[in-house]
Structures are given as C-alpha cells and as structure tokens.
Design a protein around this motif. Structure first.
Motif, PDB file in Angstrom:
ATOM      1  N   UNK A  11       0.825  -1.201   0.000  1.00 53.60           N
ATOM      2  CA  UNK A  11       0.000   0.000   0.000  1.00 53.60           C
ATOM      3  C   UNK A  11       0.865   1.260   0.000  1.00 53.60           C
ATOM      4  N   UNK A  12       1.966   1.231   0.716  1.00 57.09           N
ATOM      5  CA  UNK A  12       2.841   2.413   0.778  1.00 57.09           C
ATOM      6  C   UNK A  12       3.508   2.664  -0.575  1.00 57.09           C
ATOM      7  N   UNK A  13       3.811   1.600  -1.300  1.00 56.65           N
ATOM      8  CA  UNK A  13       4.484   1.743  -2.590  1.00 56.65           C
ATOM      9  C   UNK A  13       3.547   2.196  -3.708  1.00 56.65           C
ATOM     10  N   UNK A  14       2.267   2.090  -3.507  1.00 56.67           N
ATOM     11  CA  UNK A  14       1.340   2.530  -4.545  1.00 56.67           C
ATOM     12  C   UNK A  14      -0.072   2.020  -4.405  1.00 56.67           C
ATOM     13  N   UNK A  15      -0.274   1.004  -3.557  1.00 54.95           N
ATOM     14  CA  UNK A  15      -1.622   0.482  -3.374  1.00 54.95           C
ATOM     15  C   UNK A  15      -2.600   1.501  -2.831  1.00 54.95           C
ATOM     16  N   UNK A  16      -2.068   2.525  -2.142  1.00 50.83           N
ATOM     17  CA  UNK A  16      -2.928   3.565  -1.574  1.00 50.83           C
ATOM     18  C   UNK A  16      -3.688   4.341  -2.660  1.00 50.83           C
ATOM     19  N   UNK A  17      -3.183   4.293  -3.886  1.00 50.86           N
ATOM     20  CA  UNK A  17      -3.804   5.095  -4.944  1.00 50.86           C
ATOM     21  C   UNK A  17      -5.231   4.641  -5.258  1.00 50.86           C
TER      22      UNK A  17
END
Length: 262
Positions: free
Chosen positions: A231-237
């Motif tokens: 999530x920190x690397x991009x899943x949060x988007x």
C-alpha cells in the motif's frame, strides 16, 4: 495452511475472540454513527440538501453497531472493553484524519471545506470497509450464524462508497478538485499506517486469546507488514481515485432495517 478464511473461522469459533471481534466492530460503527449525525446537524446552509444523506450514512453505521451487538447476544455473550490500540476510528481522529470530535461537539455550522474533508475521509475509510466486508461476504455469505449480517453490512458499505464518489465528484466540478485530491492523499497515507498498526494490535490480542504459537504470530505479522509495504508503494492510490459509480444516489432513501436474529 493459513488463509483469510481459516483465520476468520478460528476467531469466530471461539467465544472470547468472537466477542472481541464484534466489540471492536460495534464500537467503530457507533462512533461513525455519532460523527455522521453531528455532521448532518452542522451542515452549512449552502449544502443542506446533503444532510439527509449524511443522516442516512450515520443511521447505517448505528445499525451496524446494533447488528454486531445482536450477534454477540445471540451467542449469550456480552460486549468486552476495546483495547485502545485496536480502536481504528479513534486513532484516525487522534491523528487528525477527518473532523475533530471537539469541533463536532460545538454547535457551530461547518464550512464547505469541512464537508469536503469529511467526504474525503469517508471515501478512504469506506474503501477499506467495503473491501473487508467483501472478503467476509466471499467466505461467509452462506454461514447460518453471520451470513445475513455480513451481506447487509457489505451492501451498506458499497452504498457508502458510491455516495462518497458521487458527492466528491460534484464538489470537484464545483471547483474543489485540488483540495479534494490533497485531502484524499493525506487521508490515505495516514489510514494505511493506522490500519497496519491496528491490524497488528488486533492479531496480537487474538493470538493471546487463541494461544497462537510465536511462529504463527510472526507469519501473520509479516503478512500485515507486507500489505502495508504494497500500500505504501502505490496500493494507496486505489483509495484516492474518483469515478462516477453505477449506484447513483445510493443514500437517497431511508436506512434499511437490521436483520432479526433469533
């Protein structure tokens, strides 16, 4: 082999862990119900048309709290104290996500920007809720004890998420697009961290109750950290995108009744 289904089955099969699971869920839903009720009461005059939908949102959250309490009562269980480190809703508020309870406790009209903040916070947290309930629905929709509750709450969470998308797009078209994207990003990055910490705390408490080995607890903790890394690397988007939902005016009517439990 550890799986989400086997993990939930283990938690649901034990009275003590089931009571903790339901108590944590009921507490969070009740807090959400109070927050939405206060926001509905304080909506600025220019957005009074939104108040019934916010009221419906709060009524749904209150209903979910009653459902989780009813599930405990059906098994002859009482609610248990919620460990502070597992209180997702309060930890979000303490970290400045959403509208502060101190502000909501005053009888002062909110500003339009406050409503944008509320909807952005809800868009992020309802994404999480919708995904969690979809997972439970996948594995337990036909469960005789909790199936009806899971389907009801899952439907409601999907409605809440659709409502957030639709209303935020309306505000974006009205000129609040930059503020919405900034707020969504701040909320999402804070939420994934708090969700990780709460997940670790919940698993630690469940492990104590269920007598998990150090190895099993370590594997579960590693899985939680892996989800956070993704999530920190991009899943949060996925939590900040906006698109017009198929369910239009999802909160345009009265709240549905909670299912009865014998």
């Amino acid at each position: 082999m550890l799986s989400a289904k086997s993990l939930f089955q283990e938690i649901l099969a034990n009275d003590e862990s089931f009571a903790l699971f339901c108590s944590i869920a009921a507490s969070g839903e009740s807090q959400g119900g109070w927050e939405n009720a206060r926001i509905a009461a304080l909506v600025p005059e220019s957005e009074r048309g939104l108040a019934p939908k916010i009221t419906r949102h709060g009524a749904d959250e209150d209903k979910h709290g009653r459902i989780f309490n009813a599930l405990m009562k059906k098994r002859g269980l009482d609610p248990v104290p919620v460990p502070p480190e597992t209180d997702y809703t309060m930890l979000l508020e303490k970290n400045g996500i959403g509208l502060a309870h101190e502000q909501l406790g005053r009888d002062e009209r909110l500003a339009v920007q406050d409503i944008v903040t509320y909807l952005s916070h809800s868009r992020v947290t309802e994404q999480r809720a919708s995904e969690q309930m979809d997972l439970l629905r996948k594995h337990f929709a036909d469960d005789p004890a909790i199936g009806r509750a899971v389907k009801q709450i899952s439907d409601d969470e999907d409605n809440h998420l659709a409502y957030c998308h639709e209303e935020l797009l309306r505000f974006a078209y009205a000129g609040h697009g930059r503020a919405i994207q900034r707020t969504l990003r701040e909320c999402a990055l804070a939420e994934i961290r708090i969700y990780r910490d709460v997940s670790l705390a919940v698993m630690a408490n469940m492990g104590r109750i269920l007598g998990w080995s150090k190895a099993k607890s370590a594997v579960l903790a590693a899985g939680i950290h892996a989800v956070y890394a993704y999530e920190r690397l991009g899943g949060w988007r996925r939590m900040v995108s906006l698109e017009m939902p198929e369910r239009r005016d999802a909160l345009g009517g009265p709240a549905t009744a909670a299912p009865e439990f014998a």
